[in-house]
Scaffold this motif. Sequence first.
Motif, PDB file in Angstrom:
ATOM      1  N   ALA A  68      -3.032 -11.158  11.820  1.00  0.00           N
ATOM      2  CA  ALA A  68      -3.349 -10.512  10.538  1.00  0.00           C
ATOM      3  C   ALA A  68      -4.413 -11.302   9.793  1.00  0.00           C
ATOM      4  O   ALA A  68      -4.188 -11.780   8.682  1.00  0.00           O
ATOM      5  CB  ALA A  68      -2.082 -10.388   9.690  1.00  0.00           C
ATOM      6  N   THR A  71      -5.383 -10.349   6.025  1.00  0.00           N
ATOM      7  CA  THR A  71      -4.337 -10.216   5.014  1.00  0.00           C
ATOM      8  C   THR A  71      -4.722 -10.903   3.715  1.00  0.00           C
ATOM      9  O   THR A  71      -5.613 -11.774   3.683  1.00  0.00           O
ATOM     10  CB  THR A  71      -3.014 -10.802   5.534  1.00  0.00           C
ATOM     11  N   ILE A 126       5.028 -10.156  11.767  1.00  0.00           N
ATOM     12  CA  ILE A 126       3.564 -10.194  11.795  1.00  0.00           C
ATOM     13  C   ILE A 126       3.031 -10.016  13.212  1.00  0.00           C
ATOM     14  O   ILE A 126       2.048  -9.300  13.449  1.00  0.00           O
ATOM     15  CB  ILE A 126       3.066 -11.522  11.189  1.00  0.00           C
ATOM     16  N   HIS A 132       1.854  -0.799  10.933  1.00  0.00           N
ATOM     17  CA  HIS A 132       3.008  -0.485  10.083  1.00  0.00           C
ATOM     18  C   HIS A 132       3.426   0.973  10.204  1.00  0.00           C
ATOM     19  O   HIS A 132       4.582   1.315   9.917  1.00  0.00           O
ATOM     20  CB  HIS A 132       2.668  -0.796   8.623  1.00  0.00           C
ATOM     21  N   ARG A 433       1.597  -7.533   6.791  1.00  0.00           N
ATOM     22  CA  ARG A 433       1.064  -6.504   7.675  1.00  0.00           C
ATOM     23  C   ARG A 433       0.404  -5.371   6.880  1.00  0.00           C
ATOM     24  O   ARG A 433      -0.674  -4.890   7.238  1.00  0.00           O
ATOM     25  CB  ARG A 433       2.208  -5.953   8.546  1.00  0.00           C
TER      26      ARG A 433
END
Length: 463
Positions: A68, A71, A126, A132, A433
């Motif tokens: 990620a 993020t 993660i 998602h 996420r």
Amino acid sequence: MATIVSYTARPRRLMHAVLLAFAVLIGVGSYALVGLGRFDELPPNLLEYGIGAALLAVVLQVAVMWRAPYTDPVILPLVVLLNLLGMALIKSVHAANQIYGLRSSATAERQMLWAVLGVGLCVAVIVLLRDHRHLRRYTWISAVAGGVLLLLPLLPGIGDSRNGSRIWISIAGNSFQPAELAKIAFALFFAGYLVSRRDTLALAGPKVLGIHLPRWSDFGPILVAWGFAMAVLVFQTDLGTSLMFFGLFVVMLYVATDRLSWLVIGAVMFLPPAVFAATQMSHVRTRITCWLDPLSGANYGGCEQINQGLFGLANGGITGAGLGEGRPDVVPHAESDFIFTSFAEELGMVGAFALLLLYLLLVQRAIRAAVGISDGFGTLLAGGLGFAMALQVFVVVGGVTRVIPLTGLTLPFLAAGGSSLVCNWIIAGILVRLSDAARRPAARQVDGPGAAPAARTSPEVMA
């Protein structure tokens, strides 16, 4: 003719690493100050504690860089800082209990073990949850799981009553609060359900007293959520948890439909059961009495916890007594339900407002992810998780400071308790996420001569 071009976003890996390092430095420094304040010496396990905290931060940094990179660089450092500050306060409470000959079950070392498990689950979310939107497949499974978890404490043999509320289960000497995990399951269910029915729920029905009510055919989901909340309130005598679940659903309804009437309907539906609980349930009635007049002669003995908490807040003053210099041993459950009192006593009003600012920033980042994400499911999920955290902080701090009646909820990441800490770390992983999905660059459509305007452009990378 429209052409597709791409642009490069900044992953902010260095900023994330620097903020994590600052969070670890402040958290470990607070732990050291507690030892100096209580015993005039550094804690004997300070080196191991610091190495452990640093390793957890490194694991989080590696997971973010791997899975990620885009993020929000603020979410995990905030969570790490709150968790480490909580362990420092738990250490202070435990040491004070030892000095004055009181028994305390919560220790910073035990909380560190729960933090290790929580970080492991956060990293698993993660790494394994690549998109998602896959969670939407489990909408109805989440509903069933949440309902089962919420009602588990009612089962004979494993249900456990504490402080007037039956919200725990105990198996082989180990206790767990399933409502914390049910909170995640219901957030997933609400997001998946509402995103598929938002157009139907947004349709206006009859108008009463200037408020557009929903159509009767659309009233089913709110009745089901209301029923679960009332089951928690009546059978588990837990006003805080029932308020959190019902409030979560109503606010997510408002986010999905943009209709203020859902908030009004939710408040009207929750008010009568709350009044019933305040007048007919002795446990809730006692908390209402302590909220209204805890210092009167007739109520003082039964309101000892809230009274001692108020005295602790007053003892902190503006700048606090200092880490390791307070008297949290005189406040019952100072490491869990009343950890905000312990924090405010040792760091003062300045520290208390700084703590609330940290929570506010964390909630703001969750809402920012909700605004920036491109799909409705992610928007509802991020907004719902952010609101659940905000409501939990308001209910706990409001109860300690007598803004509202006291409840049995705990401050996320700060208070002692394995179930709360582990489940909140899972929420942190989901927010990472969602934030990565909101900030990740995508192909951007650029209009050429005679082309129609682009329907959607990629959101700008947020700092």
